[in-house]
Design a protein around this motif. Structure first.
Motif, PDB file in Angstrom:
ATOM      1  N   ASP A  44      10.068  -0.314  13.764  1.00 42.17           N
ATOM      2  CA  ASP A  44      10.724   0.905  14.270  1.00 42.17           C
ATOM      3  C   ASP A  44      11.387   1.679  13.131  1.00 42.17           C
ATOM      4  O   ASP A  44      11.371   2.916  13.104  1.00 42.17           O
ATOM      5  N   GLU A  47       8.882   3.610  11.211  1.00 37.10           N
ATOM      6  CA  GLU A  47       8.460   4.775  12.015  1.00 37.10           C
ATOM      7  C   GLU A  47       9.528   5.863  11.996  1.00 37.10           C
ATOM      8  O   GLU A  47       9.218   7.058  11.917  1.00 37.10           O
ATOM      9  N   ALA A  48      10.779   5.448  12.064  1.00 37.65           N
ATOM     10  CA  ALA A  48      11.889   6.427  12.052  1.00 37.65           C
ATOM     11  C   ALA A  48      11.889   7.198  10.731  1.00 37.65           C
ATOM     12  O   ALA A  48      12.106   8.422  10.717  1.00 37.65           O
ATOM     13  N   ARG A  50       9.264   7.756   8.845  1.00 37.41           N
ATOM     14  CA  ARG A  50       8.078   8.651   8.856  1.00 37.41           C
ATOM     15  C   ARG A  50       8.305   9.867   9.745  1.00 37.41           C
ATOM     16  O   ARG A  50       7.844  10.960   9.450  1.00 37.41           O
ATOM     17  N   ARG A  51       9.047   9.670  10.841  1.00 37.13           N
ATOM     18  CA  ARG A  51       9.351  10.808  11.732  1.00 37.13           C
ATOM     19  C   ARG A  51      10.203  11.837  10.996  1.00 37.13           C
ATOM     20  O   ARG A  51       9.996  13.039  11.095  1.00 37.13           O
ATOM     21  N   ASP A  52      11.163  11.319  10.233  1.00 34.45           N
ATOM     22  CA  ASP A  52      12.104  12.176   9.512  1.00 34.45           C
ATOM     23  C   ASP A  52      11.495  12.789   8.265  1.00 34.45           C
ATOM     24  O   ASP A  52      11.847  13.898   7.868  1.00 34.45           O
ATOM     25  N   PRO A  54       7.773  13.248   7.057  1.00 34.64           N
ATOM     26  CA  PRO A  54       6.352  13.061   7.375  1.00 34.64           C
ATOM     27  C   PRO A  54       5.491  12.621   6.191  1.00 34.64           C
ATOM     28  O   PRO A  54       4.464  11.982   6.380  1.00 34.64           O
TER      29      PRO A  54
END
Ligand code: NAD
Length: 249
Positions: A44, A47-48, A50-52, A54
């Motif tokens: 997680d 992923e967090a 990568r979300r922030d 890209p």
């Protein structure tokens, strides 16, 4: 982007200080392996990031730093996936979980638990990564210690002693790895809000700090990014306190 072309490995990166450090190293352009005992949370966490960010290149890895075989497997996985390791941030540690009290009441099992993660865990990670860095003639090892050493945080003597032992590891490793172009340093956080202290505890400790404010994980980012990069190439075997003022060298 001072860390483009670098690969960093951060242990204990699923949350708290380790997560903040991993996110910052990504933002500085490094590829970052986030390693943690908690497999779901570290996935997680990656992923967090990568979300922030890209464009971030990060890899979640599961490891128990207290287990040498698990650490060797982590090192092999990171090198196989990312090609190299230029920076090791040995951050994984236990402190919230440890029983507190006068030292004579600390059971041996609790003493050993603190040392197996905080001290032996750091040793395992440095020992697994150092040969790889030696082969590449360069690298950065950064241990996360604690201001508890300088404060003599006596109600958790086992924790304080387990972190104090890292000073010896850091100094000996720095002496042996210096000729290989590898620096070894230690960053000692003061009380940092990673969700374990009440607001009252945080505020009351903050009042005795020179800066009079509560420390947050982001306060550790700048010094770790600096120690990870080329600007710190002549700094080794040093402890840097990030505690808002209190412990002095
Ligand atoms: N928060 C503070 O006030 C403070 C102060 C001084 C030093 N530190 C040190 O900073 C580091 C991070 O602290 P934090 O507050 O972010 O802690 P945290 O408990 O929020 O996070 C620690 C992370 O390490 C992981 N971890 C624990 N044992 C592990 C193991 N055996 N193998 C792999 N991963 C493991 C946990 O799963 C967790 O994700 C620790 O070494 C701690 O001792 C923290």
């Amino acid at each position: 982007m001072k860390l483009s072309n670098k690969v960093a490995l951060v242990t204990g990166a699923a949350r708290g200080i380790g997560f903040a450090l991993a996110a910052r190293l990504c933002a500085e352009g490094a590829q970052v392996a986030l390693a943690d005992l908690d497999a779901a949370s570290v996935t997680d966490a990656a992923e967090a990031i990568r979300r922030d960010q890209p464009d971030a290149r990060c890899l979640p890895v599961t490891v128990d730093v207290a287990d040498r075989a698990s650490v060797e497997a982590m090192a092999a996985q990171v090198v196989a996936s990312l090609g190299q390791v230029d920076v090791l941030v040995s951050n994984a540690g236990i402190w919230k979980q440890l029983a507190a009290g006068p030292f004579w009441q600390i059971p041996n099992s609790e003493w050993q638990r603190a040392f197996s993660v905080n001290t032996e865990g750091a040793f395992n990670c440095a020992a697994a990564i150092a040969p790889h860095m030696i082969g590449r003639k360069g690298g950065r090892i950064i241990f996360v210690g604690s201001a508890a050493i300088g404060e003599a945080l006596a109600h958790v003597t086992h924790y304080t002693a387990s972190k104090a032992a890292l000073i010896g590891l850091m100094r000996c490793a720095a002496k042996q790895l210096g000729p290989e172009g590898i620096t070894v340093n230690m960053v000692n956080p003061g009380q940092i809000d990673t969700g374990a202290f009440s607001r009252e505890q945080l505020e009351s400790k903050a009042q005795v700090k020179f800066m009079r404010r509560v420390g947050v994980p982001q306060d550790l980012e700048g010094i770790v990014a600096f120690l990870a990069g080329d600007d710190s190439s002549y700094i080794t075997a040093q402890q840097i306190h990030v505690d808002g003022g209190g412990v002095m060298n």
